[in-house]
Design a protein around this motif. Structure first.
Motif, PDB file in Angstrom:
ATOM      1  N   CYS A  51       0.847  -1.201   0.000  1.00 21.48           N
ATOM      2  CA  CYS A  51       0.000   0.000   0.000  1.00 21.48           C
ATOM      3  C   CYS A  51       0.877   1.244   0.000  1.00 21.48           C
ATOM      4  N   CYS A  55       0.377   4.101   6.354  1.00 20.26           N
ATOM      5  CA  CYS A  55      -0.074   4.371   7.737  1.00 20.26           C
ATOM      6  C   CYS A  55       0.905   3.720   8.712  1.00 20.26           C
ATOM      7  N   CYS A  58       0.393   0.113  10.234  1.00 22.63           N
ATOM      8  CA  CYS A  58      -0.051  -0.942   9.336  1.00 22.63           C
ATOM      9  C   CYS A  58       1.103  -1.704   8.703  1.00 22.63           C
TER      10      CYS A  58
HETATM   11  S1  SF4 Z   1      -4.133   1.017   6.901  1.00 23.81           S
HETATM   12 FE1  SF4 Z   1      -2.541  -0.001   5.674  1.00 23.81          FE
HETATM   13  S2  SF4 Z   1      -3.615  -0.787   3.888  1.00 23.81           S
HETATM   14 FE2  SF4 Z   1      -4.964   0.745   4.833  1.00 23.81          FE
HETATM   15  S3  SF4 Z   1      -4.467   2.688   3.792  1.00 23.81           S
HETATM   16 FE3  SF4 Z   1      -3.153   2.587   5.608  1.00 23.81          FE
HETATM   17  S4  SF4 Z   1      -1.225   1.646   4.876  1.00 23.81           S
HETATM   18 FE4  SF4 Z   1      -2.811   1.246   3.346  1.00 23.81          FE
END
Ligand code: SF4
Length: 310
Positions: A51, A55, A58
């Motif tokens: 991704c 975040c 994550c």
């Molecule tokens: S929580 Fe993880 S998968 Fe979801 S947008 Fe943030 S980085 Fe991407």
């Protein structure tokens, strides 16, 4: 489609993880039953491999490989439902959530195809999009599609009550401010008649009365419902969402309910042994480590990595 699909059973028999791999990508999905597949089946599936949003809490956010094709997105719930050995028509409540890995609105073209196809295959399934709110032009298109497909739901990962705190947690620069998110959710509700959700992971620095008041100023309970999530540690060594985190979530849920919000608490099973919680994605992290040539560092990820929003 995929060269390998691994099925990993948690000691909690209500949850299983599936890891889909091929030379060019990895995806993860999670299958939950509450308490039987016939009663309620929940699927979390991926829209991207890795991704780019980054975040900080994550495990998918360290690296980005590529967006998944519509076929790759569709194949995940199709495979998971096949493994239940239950006729989908017999499932009382079926929810397919686009929230395992990837930012759905950064792959909206393929997500839209997948939403149409999955609605055709499983007209009884709620199709829930959970987004960090990137600053893209696709929200109006999603709202129009949600009128055509009345099973689509929309949730924003908010997690903090101020843009300043949220920018630290979600470092991806090109994202909507909280007030812009509020506008989109309000429009979603006004157009579809279905309330939008904001998702809030509670920790010891974002659970004050002031936080609850700021959320109320931003998100009108007429248009919004609240999902309060128990934090899932991304690191397998500190995996258990402990009692204290559950208490924090429940206490803050009461604060929001007192302010007029409809609330629900999300505390995913399987966090301890298979990384069943949001953002844990242990098997993805392993694939990324083994494929450094394919996994590019995420745009949103700064140098500092922390393990949870606390
Ligand atoms: S929580 Fe993880 S998968 Fe979801 S947008 Fe943030 S980085 Fe991407």
């Amino acid at each position: 489609m995929w060269s390998d699909i691994k099925e990993i059973q948690s000691t909690d028999t209500n949850v299983k993880k599936f890891v889909f791999t091929k030379d060019s990508a990895v995806a993860e999905s999670v299958l939950y039953k509450y308490p039987t597949y016939e009663d309620r089946t929940v699927i979390c599936c991926s829209t991207q491999s890795g991704c780019p949003v980054g975040c900080r809490f994550c495990g998918a956010g360290d690296n980005f490989v590529r967006s998944l094709t519509s076929e790759e997105i569709i194949s995940q719930p199709v495979h998971l439902l096949e493994t239940t050995n239950v006729d989908v028509k017999d499932i009382g409540r079926l929810q397919i959530m686009f929230m395992s890995m990837g930012e759905p609105f950064l792959n909206f073209k393929n997500l839209k195809i997948a939403l149409n196809k999955l609605h055709e295959l499983y007209p009884n399934a709620a199709l829930l999009i959970s987004t960090s709110g990137p600053d893209v032009d696709s929200y109006d298109e999603l709202i129009s599609l949600s009128v055509e497909i009345p099973k689509i739901g929309l949730q924003f990962s908010v997690h903090e009550s101020s843009d300043e705190a949220r920018n630290k947690l979600i470092p991806f620069a090109k994202k909507l401010t909280l007030s812009k998110i509020a506008e989109v959710g309000t429009k979603f509700h006004s157009t579809t008649g279905r309330k939008a959700f904001f998702n809030y992971c509670v920790h010891e620095k974002n659970n004050t009365q002031e936080d609850a008041d700021r959320l109320l100023e931003l998100f009108n309970p007429t248009h919004w419902e609240a999902t309060i999530s128990v934090i899932c540690e991304r690191d397998e060594h500190i995996a258990a969402a402990n009692k204290r985190q559950e208490e924090l979530a429940l206490d803050f849920t009461t604060e929001l309910a007192n302010r007029g919000f409809s609330t629900r608490v999300f505390n995913p099973a399987g966090q301890d042994d298979i990384g069943g919680g949001c953002g844990q994605l242990w098997f993805v992290q392993e694939w990324m480590r083994n494929n450094p040539d394919k996994a590019k560092p995420s745009i949103g990820r700064g140098k500092e990595i922390i393990h949870c929003p606390a």
